[in-house]
Design an enzyme around this catalytic site. Sequence first.
Site, PDB file in Angstrom:
ATOM      1  N   GLY A  32      40.229  37.872  34.014  1.00 12.55           N
ATOM      2  CA  GLY A  32      40.780  36.741  34.762  1.00 12.55           C
ATOM      3  C   GLY A  32      42.178  37.095  35.224  1.00 12.55           C
ATOM      4  N   GLY A  35      47.979  35.058  33.506  1.00  9.86           N
ATOM      5  CA  GLY A  35      48.311  33.663  33.247  1.00  9.86           C
ATOM      6  C   GLY A  35      47.108  32.742  33.174  1.00  9.86           C
ATOM      7  N   SER A  36      45.904  33.312  33.257  1.00 13.59           N
ATOM      8  CA  SER A  36      44.693  32.477  33.231  1.00 13.59           C
ATOM      9  C   SER A  36      44.390  31.922  31.841  1.00 13.59           C
ATOM     10  CB  SER A  36      43.483  33.267  33.734  1.00 13.59           C
ATOM     11  OG  SER A  36      43.230  34.375  32.894  1.00 13.59           O
ATOM     12  N   GLY A  37      44.904  32.596  30.813  1.00 15.82           N
ATOM     13  CA  GLY A  37      44.639  32.172  29.435  1.00 15.82           C
ATOM     14  C   GLY A  37      43.763  33.133  28.665  1.00 15.82           C
ATOM     15  N   LYS A  38      43.538  34.336  29.194  1.00 10.66           N
ATOM     16  CA  LYS A  38      42.664  35.321  28.524  1.00 10.66           C
ATOM     17  C   LYS A  38      43.107  35.581  27.085  1.00 10.66           C
ATOM     18  CE  LYS A  38      43.550  38.598  31.430  1.00 10.66           C
ATOM     19  NZ  LYS A  38      44.494  37.813  32.268  1.00 10.66           N
ATOM     20  N   SER A  39      44.359  36.003  26.928  1.00 12.16           N
ATOM     21  CA  SER A  39      44.857  36.359  25.587  1.00 12.16           C
ATOM     22  C   SER A  39      44.917  35.147  24.672  1.00 12.16           C
ATOM     23  CB  SER A  39      46.245  37.005  25.692  1.00 12.16           C
ATOM     24  OG  SER A  39      46.165  38.240  26.368  1.00 12.16           O
ATOM     25  N   SER A 106      41.422  43.408  34.501  1.00 18.48           N
ATOM     26  CA  SER A 106      40.274  44.195  34.994  1.00 18.48           C
ATOM     27  C   SER A 106      39.722  43.600  36.288  1.00 18.48           C
ATOM     28  CB  SER A 106      39.185  44.341  33.927  1.00 18.48           C
ATOM     29  OG  SER A 106      38.856  43.137  33.302  1.00 18.48           O
TER      30      SER A 106
END
Length: 197
Positions: A32, A35-39, A106
């Site tokens: 994503g 800043g999408s919230g992946k981590s 990615s």
Amino acid sequence: MDSNIVWHTHEVDRSFREQQQGHRSCVLWFTGLSGSGKSTIANEVEKQIAYAGNRTYTLDGDNVRHGLNKGLTFSDEDRIENIRRVSEVAKLMCDAGCIVFTAFISPFNEEREKAKQLLGDDYIEVFIDTPLEVCESRDPKGLYKKARSGEIKNFTGISSDFEAPENAQIHIKTDGKSVSECAELVINHLRNNQILK
């Protein structure tokens, strides 16, 4: 490949490790925008399942670039190499019996497809689908601001493309959802596929 390099098979193998740990191993590939919230979501999922006794590890984009992938730039070529290396490490950790989390932008379908080919059925793609304007409004590292001002080149979503996955096993539209609600969607997938302890 050098013909003198031979893969060694060991008695303590993946099936033994999975049996010993009481759960299957896999790779959850979070993709994503920045800043999408992946981590954040990966961390919440890992926390919940690790505390429940599952063996886990997170390969985080920024953390990997501090060591293993130090020196790689954000050019398209180096992004591809970054993901290739991460895929190989994730494969080894999966063989070690871990539920592996990767939190990487990615951005290209081709690189994710290569990871999928390498990892096979162990690859579970998790698309953290957050609109660009939401990611940019969060801008936790101030990167969008720098990209907009031209300080950062090849920034995904601004000056470099993000090719959204079309067939992610887990597709989370984060708008209006809490972190815990997003995490529960991932955990439910793991439960439904008999991966967790």
